[in-house]
Design an enzyme around this catalytic site. Sequence first.
Site, PDB file in Angstrom:
ATOM      1  N   GLY A 198      18.460  50.336  12.498  1.00  0.00           N
ATOM      2  CA  GLY A 198      18.949  51.508  13.223  1.00  0.00           C
ATOM      3  C   GLY A 198      18.193  52.779  12.924  1.00  0.00           C
ATOM      4  O   GLY A 198      18.511  53.841  13.479  1.00  0.00           O
ATOM      5  N   LYS A 199      17.171  52.699  12.086  1.00  0.00           N
ATOM      6  CA  LYS A 199      16.475  53.921  11.665  1.00  0.00           C
ATOM      7  C   LYS A 199      15.718  54.598  12.809  1.00  0.00           C
ATOM      8  O   LYS A 199      15.401  55.779  12.734  1.00  0.00           O
ATOM      9  CB  LYS A 199      15.522  53.617  10.514  1.00  0.00           C
ATOM     10  CG  LYS A 199      14.319  52.766  10.892  1.00  0.00           C
ATOM     11  CD  LYS A 199      13.303  52.640   9.767  1.00  0.00           C
ATOM     12  CE  LYS A 199      13.835  51.826   8.620  1.00  0.00           C
ATOM     13  NZ  LYS A 199      12.810  51.612   7.573  1.00  0.00           N
ATOM     14  N   TYR A 236      -3.041  39.671   2.230  1.00  0.00           N
ATOM     15  CA  TYR A 236      -2.197  40.844   2.056  1.00  0.00           C
ATOM     16  C   TYR A 236      -2.889  41.824   1.111  1.00  0.00           C
ATOM     17  O   TYR A 236      -3.149  41.510  -0.053  1.00  0.00           O
ATOM     18  CB  TYR A 236      -0.831  40.462   1.492  1.00  0.00           C
ATOM     19  CG  TYR A 236       0.070  39.686   2.438  1.00  0.00           C
ATOM     20  CD1 TYR A 236      -0.309  39.440   3.752  1.00  0.00           C
ATOM     21  CD2 TYR A 236       1.299  39.197   2.015  1.00  0.00           C
ATOM     22  CE1 TYR A 236       0.515  38.739   4.612  1.00  0.00           C
ATOM     23  CE2 TYR A 236       2.129  38.495   2.867  1.00  0.00           C
ATOM     24  CZ  TYR A 236       1.731  38.260   4.167  1.00  0.00           C
ATOM     25  OH  TYR A 236       2.546  37.557   5.028  1.00  0.00           O
ATOM     26  N   GLY A 286      12.044  46.229  11.023  1.00  0.00           N
ATOM     27  CA  GLY A 286      12.754  47.425  10.574  1.00  0.00           C
ATOM     28  C   GLY A 286      13.605  48.075  11.635  1.00  0.00           C
ATOM     29  O   GLY A 286      14.465  48.906  11.329  1.00  0.00           O
ATOM     30  N   SER A 334       9.936  39.017   9.157  1.00  0.00           N
ATOM     31  CA  SER A 334      10.455  40.159   9.934  1.00  0.00           C
ATOM     32  C   SER A 334      11.883  39.921  10.429  1.00  0.00           C
ATOM     33  O   SER A 334      12.171  40.109  11.611  1.00  0.00           O
ATOM     34  CB  SER A 334       9.534  40.456  11.125  1.00  0.00           C
ATOM     35  OG  SER A 334       8.256  40.846  10.700  1.00  0.00           O
TER      36      SER A 334
END
Length: 327
Positions: free
Chosen positions: A216-217, A53, A212, A207
């Site tokens: 609803g974005k 990462y 994401g 996840s």
Amino acid sequence: MEQRHLGRTGLRVSRIGLGTLTWGRDTDEHDAAEQLKVFWEAGGTLVDTADVYGDGEAEYLLGQLMDGLVPRRDLVISTKAGSVPDPDRRFDGSRGHLLAALDASLARLGTDYVDVWHIHAFDPSTPMEETLHALDLAVAGGRARYAGVSNFCGWQLAKAATWQLAAPGIRTRLASTQMEYSLLQRGVEREVLPAALDLGVGLLPSSPLGRGVLTGKYRQSTPADSRGASAHMAPFVEPYLDDTASSIVDAVQTAADGLSATPLQVALAWVRDRPGVVAPIVGARNAQQLSAALSVEALSLPDEICRALDDVSAPVHRYPDQDWSTL
């Protein structure tokens, strides 16, 4: 925050984990510090990272924050090794590589041990017993307290867990497996989850918000500050922007409206309370996003809502995954 046992072990972790995938790359030191502080103050303990990462920057940043912001003893640190930046060999499960990677992780984290050490992925080029021996050596030597795997399919997990159980007291049992799991990705229910439940391996979903999308974005457009608009993260989000995903997102929104909750809370509560799940790992862009996720602690979905979400997101299970007598 409620604490749960990690698999069939005595280790207890918070039922929401903090992910650090973007630390040191998209998430700077200030935002990371705010996230860790908010998480810790909410009773969170499980912090998940990996040696790749941010090319190691996520571990280094976490180590810096543990040095002055949050006491090491208050956190359960999970890291991973085995992924390598080699286009010809994406995973290296050799004993030599894994143990060297663990030493490098400990140096970046500034700690003598990690609480949970995961093999990041299955390496078909290395005998599994060699890979698993690295876990045994790490636990026996005190550099890791517990061990697990990540991104192992059903037969790989079952073989690994059974191999470890075959020599109790000599080999360390697998405590956990980390896999992607959400209303948009229920593939683990075919074989991985049944194997984990049978063998006492706790599932740590990554996840859990469908990268994401379940918030609803993306229902109307792609926000400029979202991962979907990021050059290096857009390919990660794109698979969940199809019509099938859209119908599931709509169902989550409907459930949220009926419960006076947010789609994020509904989607996260659904996966958090699935059988075999220990702690979904949530990655946030900032402390405000993380606080919104942590607010799910007070929410439990009614049975009828769970059944409706199960139905609308149900994966297709056919032979041999489905009981043959029902076919």
